[in-house]
Design an enzyme around this catalytic site. Structure first.
Site, PDB file in Angstrom:
ATOM      1  CD  GLU A  20      -7.245   2.044  -8.970  1.00 32.19           C
ATOM      2  OE1 GLU A  20      -7.720   1.572  -8.705  1.00 32.19           O
ATOM      3  OE2 GLU A  20      -6.186   1.144  -8.636  1.00 32.19           O
ATOM      4  CG  HIS A  58     -29.099  21.394  -4.348  1.00 32.82           C
ATOM      5  ND1 HIS A  58     -28.945  19.966  -5.529  1.00 32.82           N
ATOM      6  CD2 HIS A  58     -29.373  22.438  -5.129  1.00 32.82           C
ATOM      7  CE1 HIS A  58     -28.924  20.896  -6.946  1.00 32.82           C
ATOM      8  NE2 HIS A  58     -29.459  21.816  -6.208  1.00 32.82           N
ATOM      9  CG  ASP A 108      10.675 -17.530   0.153  1.00 35.20           C
ATOM     10  OD1 ASP A 108      11.298 -18.014  -1.006  1.00 35.20           O
ATOM     11  OD2 ASP A 108      10.474 -16.208  -0.945  1.00 35.20           O
ATOM     12  CE  LYS A 120      -5.073   3.749  -6.113  1.00 38.56           C
ATOM     13  NZ  LYS A 120      -5.483   2.471  -6.104  1.00 38.56           N
ATOM     14  CE1 TYR A 159      -6.977  -2.596  -7.037  1.00 38.63           C
ATOM     15  CE2 TYR A 159      -7.509  -4.794  -7.305  1.00 38.63           C
ATOM     16  CZ  TYR A 159      -6.652  -3.506  -6.034  1.00 38.63           C
ATOM     17  OH  TYR A 159      -6.099  -4.490  -5.235  1.00 38.63           O
ATOM     18  CB  ILE A 177      -0.996 -14.078   3.335  1.00 35.44           C
ATOM     19  CG1 ILE A 177      -0.730 -15.360   2.460  1.00 35.44           C
ATOM     20  CG2 ILE A 177      -1.104 -13.842   4.351  1.00 35.44           C
ATOM     21  CD1 ILE A 177       0.116 -15.856   0.931  1.00 35.44           C
ATOM     22  CD  GLU A 182     -28.007  16.644  -4.174  1.00 36.62           C
ATOM     23  OE1 GLU A 182     -29.633  17.223  -3.448  1.00 36.62           O
ATOM     24  OE2 GLU A 182     -27.993  17.946  -5.151  1.00 36.62           O
ATOM     25  CB  CYS A 191      -0.785   0.136   1.659  1.00 39.57           C
ATOM     26  SG  CYS A 191      -1.720   1.110   1.225  1.00 39.57           S
ATOM     27  CB  VAL A 195      -9.919  -7.140 -22.095  1.00 38.89           C
ATOM     28  CG1 VAL A 195     -10.818  -7.590 -20.624  1.00 38.89           C
ATOM     29  CG2 VAL A 195      -9.794  -5.642 -21.918  1.00 38.89           C
ATOM     30  CG  LEU A 198      13.567 -14.531   2.756  1.00 36.56           C
ATOM     31  CD1 LEU A 198      11.645 -13.976   2.289  1.00 36.56           C
ATOM     32  CD2 LEU A 198      13.636 -15.262   1.614  1.00 36.56           C
ATOM     33  CB  VAL A 221     -10.281  -5.158   3.839  1.00 35.36           C
ATOM     34  CG1 VAL A 221      -9.790  -7.408   4.965  1.00 35.36           C
ATOM     35  CG2 VAL A 221     -10.809  -5.559   3.808  1.00 35.36           C
ATOM     36  CB  CYS A 277      -3.491   2.250  -1.726  1.00 36.93           C
ATOM     37  SG  CYS A 277      -3.652   0.526  -1.218  1.00 36.93           S
ATOM     38  CB  ILE A 278       0.600   5.765  -0.357  1.00 39.03           C
ATOM     39  CG1 ILE A 278      -0.235   4.963   0.523  1.00 39.03           C
ATOM     40  CG2 ILE A 278       0.592   7.528  -0.769  1.00 39.03           C
ATOM     41  CD1 ILE A 278      -1.445   5.925   0.802  1.00 39.03           C
TER      42      ILE A 278
END
Length: 596
Positions: A306, A569, A398, A170, A302, A432, A574, A162, A322, A234, A442, A167-168
């Protein structure tokens, strides 16, 4: 408290608290502080630090007793009139059964092992679990190691996918592309804009990497302050209580009563000539030291969409290949609308196609041969960059899991409702684990809840249902709950009502942006209270829109409640409160006006 000076240093003041308790109230008194000097190279890019949060703890030797929702026993929750409120029973989430199962508890054997807990993996899930375990009195070590990518040798610091390659970065590049779009729209709003404005890829990459390095540094400091031993190595199992850590300086054998596997995954490469030698993945893209140019993005999940979206927004030429469907696992009506909106922006899609080979030409460009899986017709094209986005593989190879007796299923680890594997003292959280949403929030919540159950006396378990998510394509897509297909499969078409509508964002009017694909829908039960099973939205700031509705859906949102909520509004959020047309009615869902 945070003191910042861009010329000298950034100082973090970490507050240590002594907690004084009385029979009726908990008083937190600051006692001391720890000051840490930040390297000069990082001070200019470090803009924020996670706020210090304070938690009330029991006196030494006590364990906090919690009910099935995780609420401390012996008192009412805030706003409650007495007793713990049972969790809301959503129709497609059997929470009663989930909470009824017995919680497996382990008593710490002080001194028998090097650590109470060893977390394998320094990503979102592992770090959240490790830090929470320490807060609850455990002795914890966290192993983290990043293998360089096979093509460019890219590697990164602590924090996981992430922070470093997910995420960051991206979201930052997505924002960069949106800013470029906004600059050109500004002319319609009366701004005098230089038409020669264009992005600087190298500067963007450097800014993104500076931010990532600052987060890596803050994470290391946070682990040290919380007394989590960080081991850059590792790890592989010797047996169910012993781990062999391969370090730069050699090997180290360590033991623990309990293990949490949180190693996550890495991008897959196709098994075709030239894939590994010449193709890159999202692990390489955010630190790429050259402009990507004309890019073939192979994969329409995704991540692929993205990346193609922000590359187009930054002025490059992406093409999406695709194999079967777009955004597998998402509502397919919404997925096709997302793809159509990208095609409208000039991003071509090669449908029903798979790559056959990648060859590097004398001029450095990449010749890609591919075929249509339906017609077997072959074709080829030349690209500057080939980006593989065909899925991710769990990093189980591993770990030597057979040595510990842990079961593996399709390069993932199956777990029960407590994130427990088939081995009594080994758990797994995050990407994992098999069959659960692969999303950072999550992973973080699951990791924290696991640590609280193991060491804090809590019983609350992770609820993997009704998790909101967003696809950060140029026109964003966010959703929570069931897709229309899932709802029909689960309840039957005759028992489902879909409320839907197109809408026109106010900010799109003056620059005359396309509103063709601005669309939303609520998937609900047809009879009774018309409980909402799923909400789907395509449009600006989709994640910000859906986040609040996600809490409402998990709390039992109904169509009656939704349409009787007064909207703010003018906003796009809305539009959910204005849903009145159903698919079954056959009426036109296109609005006639915005204010009546």
């Amino acid at each position: 408290m945070i003191l910042c000076n861009s010329k000298i240093s950034v100082t973090f003041v970490r507050q240590c608290s002594t907690i004084l308790t009385s029979p009726h109230t908990g008083i937190i008194q600051n006692r001391c502080s720890l000051t840490t000097r930040v390297p000069n190279w990082i001070s200019s890019s470090l803009n924020c630090v996670q706020p210090t949060y304070q938690r009330t703890m029991n006196s030494p030797g006590q364990r906090e007793s919690r009910d099935s929702t995780g609420t401390p026993s012996g008192g009412s929750s805030i706003g409650s009139s007495g007793g713990a409120t049972p969790p809301f029973q959503h129709p497609h989430c059997d929470r009663t059964a989930m909470y009824a199962q017995p919680v497996r508890k382990l008593s710490t054997k002080g001194g028998s092992y090097d650590y109470d807990l060893i977390v394998i993996g320094g990503g979102s899930a592992g770090l959240a679990c490790a830090k929470e375990a320490v807060l609850n009195g455990a002795r914890v070590a966290c192993l983290d190691y990043v293998k360089p990518t096979p093509t460019l040798g890219t590697k990164w610091g602590v924090g996981g996918t992430c922070v470093n390659v997910g995420c960051i970065p991206k979201k930052l590049m997505h924002q960069a592309s949106l800013l470029g779009e906004a600059v050109h729209e500004a002319a319609a709003y009366g701004w005098n804009v230089n038409e020669k404005i264009k992005p600087d890829w190298n500067k963007l990459v450097q800014s993104v990497q500076n931010h990532i390095k600052s987060v890596n540094w803050v994470t290391r400091v946070d682990l040290r302050d919380k007394k989590v031993e960080y081991i850059n190595g590792l790890g592989s199992f010797v047996d169910s209580h012993t781990l062999l850590a391969k370090l730069k300086s050699g090997e180290r054998t360590i033991t623990a009563q309990t293990f949490v596997i949180a190693v996550g995954g890495r991008p897959r490469y196709p098994d075709i000539p030239g894939a590994v030698e010449y193709g890159i993945t999202s692990d390489d893209l955010f630190s790429l030291d050259r402009e990507p140019g004309k890019t073939l993005v192979v994969g329409a999940g995704y991540i692929g969409l993205e990346c193609a979206g922000f590359l187009k927004g930054l002025g490059y030429e992406p093409t999406v290949m695709v194999r079967s469907i777009v955004l597998r696992g998402f509502d397919q009506q919404m997925a096709e609308l997302v793809a159509a909106s990208m095609e409208e922006r000039g991003i071509p899609f090669l449908r029903k196609s798979v790559p056959l080979s990648v060859q590097k030409q004398d001029d450095g460009k990449l010749l890609v041969k591919y075929k249509n899986v339906e017609t077997d017709e072959e074709a080829e094209d030349v690209f500057d960059t080939v980006l593989w986005a065909i899925g991710r593989k769990g990093l189980v190879d591993d770990l030597n899991l057979p040595n510990a007796g842990v079961t593996v299923q399709k390069d993932k680890i199956p777990v029960d409702s407590q994130e427990a594997t088939n081995v009594a003292n080994i758990y797994a959280v995050g990407d994992i684990i098999y069959g659960k949403p692969e999303l950072t929030p999550v992973a973080v919540l699951a990791g924290r809840l696991l640590a609280r159950r193991l060491y804090g006396g809590a019983t609350q378990r992770m609820d993997y249902n009704d998790v909101a998510t967003t696809v950060f394509t140029p026109l964003e897509y966010a959703c929570v709950g069931l897709s229309e297909e899932e709802a029909v499969k689960q309840y039957g078409a005759d028992e489902i009502e879909v409320f839907h509508g197109y809408y026109k964002p106010t900010e799109f009017f003056i620059p005359q942006k396309s509103v063709r694909y601005c669309y939303l829908k609520a998937v609900a039960e047809r009879h009774g209270d018309q409980r909402v099973y799923g909400l789907h939205y395509i449009g600006p700031v989709a994640g910000e829109v859906i986040q609040g509705f996600a809490a409402a859906l998990k709390s039992g949102l109904t169509i009656n409640t939704l349409i009787n909520t007064v909207g703010i509004h003018p906003t796009t959020a809305e539009e959910f409160t204005r849903l009145a047309i159903t698919k079954r009615s056959g009426l036109d869902p296109t609005p006639a006006s915005c204010c009546s």
